[in-house]
Design an enzyme around this catalytic site. Structure first.
Site, PDB file in Angstrom:
ATOM      1  N   ASP A 428      33.260  44.373  35.276  1.00  0.00           N
ATOM      2  CA  ASP A 428      34.250  43.129  34.515  1.00  0.00           C
ATOM      3  C   ASP A 428      33.713  43.568  32.849  1.00  0.00           C
ATOM      4  O   ASP A 428      32.806  44.056  32.617  1.00  0.00           O
ATOM      5  CB  ASP A 428      33.642  41.751  34.783  1.00  0.00           C
ATOM      6  CG  ASP A 428      34.868  40.651  34.649  1.00  0.00           C
ATOM      7  OD1 ASP A 428      35.790  41.085  33.882  1.00  0.00           O
ATOM      8  OD2 ASP A 428      34.896  39.658  35.072  1.00  0.00           O
ATOM      9  N   ASP A 486      44.292  38.343  36.340  1.00  0.00           N
ATOM     10  CA  ASP A 486      43.482  37.144  37.028  1.00  0.00           C
ATOM     11  C   ASP A 486      44.378  36.427  37.520  1.00  0.00           C
ATOM     12  O   ASP A 486      43.593  35.238  38.104  1.00  0.00           O
ATOM     13  CB  ASP A 486      42.593  36.529  35.881  1.00  0.00           C
ATOM     14  CG  ASP A 486      41.286  37.134  35.648  1.00  0.00           C
ATOM     15  OD1 ASP A 486      40.948  37.858  36.429  1.00  0.00           O
ATOM     16  OD2 ASP A 486      40.610  36.557  34.647  1.00  0.00           O
TER      17      ASP A 486
HETATM   18  C1  DGJ Z   1      37.277  37.499  34.743  1.00  0.00           C
HETATM   19  C2  DGJ Z   1      37.495  38.178  35.921  1.00  0.00           C
HETATM   20  O1  DGJ Z   1      38.818  38.749  35.455  1.00  0.00           O
HETATM   21  C3  DGJ Z   1      37.671  37.090  36.944  1.00  0.00           C
HETATM   22  O2  DGJ Z   1      38.372  37.931  38.356  1.00  0.00           O
HETATM   23  C4  DGJ Z   1      36.218  37.068  37.521  1.00  0.00           C
HETATM   24  O3  DGJ Z   1      35.577  38.031  37.885  1.00  0.00           O
HETATM   25  C5  DGJ Z   1      35.476  36.288  36.368  1.00  0.00           C
HETATM   26  N1  DGJ Z   1      35.438  37.098  34.975  1.00  0.00           N
HETATM   27  C6  DGJ Z   1      34.105  35.988  36.469  1.00  0.00           C
HETATM   28  O4  DGJ Z   1      33.275  35.527  35.614  1.00  0.00           O
END
Ligand code: DGJ
Length: 684
Positions: A428, A486
């Site tokens: 991430d 997301d």
């Molecule tokens: C942002 C990501 O895009 C999510 O899928 C998740 O992994 C969160 N961060 C976790 O903090």
């Protein structure tokens, strides 16, 4: 087609349709014929677009290179051709002046994709401060309409169009990543070009850091697309002997609209990155967020395994003191309170249930509330100088260009990968940098990914950046999946898939079956719509499936069966999209490379226009073959408003030629909004 005769910078004569000319005499004739007139009030020789546009050659548009030799009098940069090396599919052009050497590499893939990159070396005696080094391609006058993309969290890659007029359209990212609003793919084409029609030229910069991609239409009649890294003042200072290399600019041409451009780009990406079958995964994020509890997660893993899930990914929340998003980034050790026995009980259970294990990490970041930041505040990116960047999601970036910080992160990740059988890292990256050198941070990130992949062969990496903030072919060189957004809202995902798949093949595009009510939008969708949406791409689940009903579990496991049956097709075939007459109804599909089978989806994005909808047409099949078309039930059938469905529906399918399917199509029921039908198409 390049004209490299003479001692000047080679000229780009043509980038587009295959001219078929292979014999040198004909090439020469074309090159001679393309010499333009000398314009009024202009330089006294014909102005042509070179591989490295320069003021010194009469080019008053954007230059291919800009910068200055420190301490020397300012002068327009000029170069002569020093070397040229050409094979069937690659050309290297070397340009020189007294202080600099520029190497331009061009490669044409068998799919018709052109990659172009430049490197500049300082062979002078004074430092050279580089301001920009851009790859360029010429566009013809008939490319008068421009498509590129924008977006926001979590609504990435939304198309925008405009007419090309004199002036420069420049898309710039200073996010330290391409960003949710990235231009992504820049396409110029004949007016009204669509998925299936129009002559188009598309380009993408394969880079994960700051960048610009621009299109300049000059009153001289020349139109140029250019792109490169967006460099900060003084960011690239080349000492004598040093070299800077630009990212690759990836470009392709299509005579038949976006689908044909996409087919070329997918062929190119696939030739560079062959993936193993894409395992169905369950990601824990929206199921449990930070509430990690060993027995609860083991229960979730059991439920996943029962459904046929093949990979279990433990998302954020496992590290030292990580109770929320305000702390613990940079401390890549397992939290002893949440996980008193380490991750072993969970990992062992996952593996015993026949799944492999994936783990979330965010290696480029640091929380000020962490052991590492307390011990090494100087490792926070840009902590010195002008002051610390503004916090973003309560976090900062760790300066990976600092060898000690890099080693700390690498060694902690290596320790985890040594201790646990981790098959997959969800990598991430959740903030804009807003300070420090994006160039150094991006190259260090690439280096870290490369080093881990070399050390742990078979390790897969997913690139996530607050969802889809870093979806580019630079990161795809070293990762196996991108997280396009997301949002698990299926309506949003239909559009994100439609456009992101213009460049990135479906097998790289993660897509998850989410909860009935999407966490990011509050919209509720029926299971059938969510299943139909999550079939196209690299499928997974992000939902607390321990709370589902028996009927839902039956539907999910049969959907997983369908995904496993069709994934070889979905992940190797040709992406096909329609140009809808009713913007509320979309058709998309994937046709097998041998055209023996396909999977299509007809999607009602909103309330459709007509009471009796037009037949859906299915392109890309073999016109001479006959196909059986059958609807696939995923959960319930999609909701319809008809008094009676079309006869083929009641008969469970129909058989038609590929030609008829593309031309006359198949009548569709009137779907209510936010419904999707999946159809299997098989040659008979
Ligand atoms: C942002 C990501 O895009 C999510 O899928 C998740 O992994 C969160 N961060 C976790 O903090």
């Amino acid at each position: 087609m390049l004209d490299a005769r003479g001692t000047g910078v080679p000229v780009i004569l043509h980038f587009g349709a295959d001219l078929g000319a292979t014999d040198p005499a004909e090439l020469e004739a074309i090159a001679d014929s393309l010499c333009p007139p000398v314009g009024p009030s202009s330089i006294d020789s014909p102005l042509r677009q070179s591989l490295l546009p320069l003021l010194a050659d009469g080019w008053s548009g954007r230059p291919g290179i800009s910068g200055h030799v420190e301490g020397a009098a300012s002068a327009a940069l000029s170069f002569t051709l020093a070397e040229l090396d050409a094979t069937d599919d690659a050309i290297t052009v070397v340009l020189e002046n007294a202080a600099l050497r520029v190497v331009i590499s061009l490669e044409l893939s068998t799919h018709g994709v052109l990659r172009q990159r430049l490197a500049v070396s300082n062979h002078g005696t004074l430092p050279f401060s580089l301001a920009s080094l851009d790859a360029t391609v010429p566009l013809p006058d008939r490319a008068s309409e421009l498509l590129d993309f924008t977006g926001r969290w979590p609504r990435e890659r939304q198309p925008q169009r405009r007419e090309i007029q004199h002036g420069t359209w420049s898309r710039e990212s200073r996010h330290g990543r391409p960003g949710h609003d990235a231009a992504f793919l820049t396409v110029a084409g004949t007016p009204g070009f669509g998925f299936r029609s129009g002559e188009i030229w598309g380009s993408h910069l394969a880079w994960s850091g700051d960048q610009h991609i621009w299109l300049e239409s000059s009153a001289t009649g020349h139109t140029t697309l250019g792109a490169g890294e967006l460099l900060g003042a003084g960011e690239i200072r080349l000492e004598p002997g040093a070299t800077y290399e630009s990212p690759w600019l990836v470009s392709a041409y299509s005579a038949d609209g976006l689908d044909a451009l996409t087919a070329r780009l997918h062929g190119f990406v696939r030739s560079r990155r062959a993936l193993s079958p894409r395992k169905v995964m369950l990601n824990t994020w929206e199921a449990v967020y930070f509430a990690h509890d060993e027995s609860r997660l083991i229960e979730l893993a059991d439920a996943a395994a029962d459904l046929g899930v093949e990979r279990f990914v433990l998302d954020d929340g496992w590290m030292l003191g990580r109770t929320d998003d305000k702390r613990a980034l940079g401390d890549w050790v397992v939290d002893p309170i949440k996980w008193p026995r380490g991750l072993h009980p969970l990992v062992d259970h996952v593996v015993a249930r026949g799944m492999d294990f994936g783990l979330w990490v965010e290696p480029e970041m640091i929380s000020l509330d962490s052991e590492v930041a307390r011990a090494h505040p100087e490792w926070v990116l840009a902590a010195d100088g002008a002051g610390m960047p503004l916090p973003w999601r309560f976090q900062q970036a760790i300066d990976l260009a600092n060898p000690l910080a890099y080693e700390h992160v690498r060694d902690q990740l290596v320790a985890l990968l040594d201790e646990y059988p981790i098959a997959y890292l969800k990598w991430d990256q959740n903030r804009d940098l807003l300070g420090g050198s994006a160039h150094r941070q991006t190259t260090a990130t690439y280096r870290l990914m490369d080093e881990l992949r070399a050390r742990f062969p078979g390790l897969e990496i997913e690139s996530c950046s607050s969802g889809g903030g870093r979806v580019d072919l630079g990161v795809i060189e070293r990762t196996d999946r991108v997280w396009p957004s997301d949002t698990n809202d299926s309506l949003e995902r239909q559009s994100i898939y439609r456009w992101t798949s213009s460049l990135v093949p479906p097998e790289f595009l993660g897509v998850h079956l989410g909860a009935p009510t999407a966490h990011t939008t509050g919209r509720t969708h029926e299971l059938s719509f969510r299943l139909a949406t999550a079939l196209f791409g690299h499928a997974g689940i992000e939902w607390d499936v321990t709370s589902t009903t028996a009927d839902e579990r039956d539907a999910i496991s049969s959907w997983i069966g369908v995904y496993k049956r069709y994934r070889a097709l979905l992940h190797s075939g040709t992406v096909v999209r329609d140009d809808p007459s009713d913007p509320a109804r979309w058709v998309h599909g994937v046709v097998a490379a041998d055209a023996a089978s396909a999977l299509f989806s007809v999607v009602a994005m909103a309330a459709t226009r007509d009471a009796i909808p037009a037949p859906a047409r299915f392109a890309g099949l073999d016109p001479e073959r006959s196909y059986r078309v059958e609807p696939l039930r995923l959960g319930e059938w999609p909701r319809v408003l008809n008094d009676a469905p079309p006869p083929w529906w009641s008969e469970g399918g129909l058989t038609l030629s590929g030609r008829a399917l593309a031309v006359t199509g198949v009548p569709m029921p009137l779907f209510t909004p936010e419904q999707a039908l999946v159809l299997s198409v098989t040659a008979v």
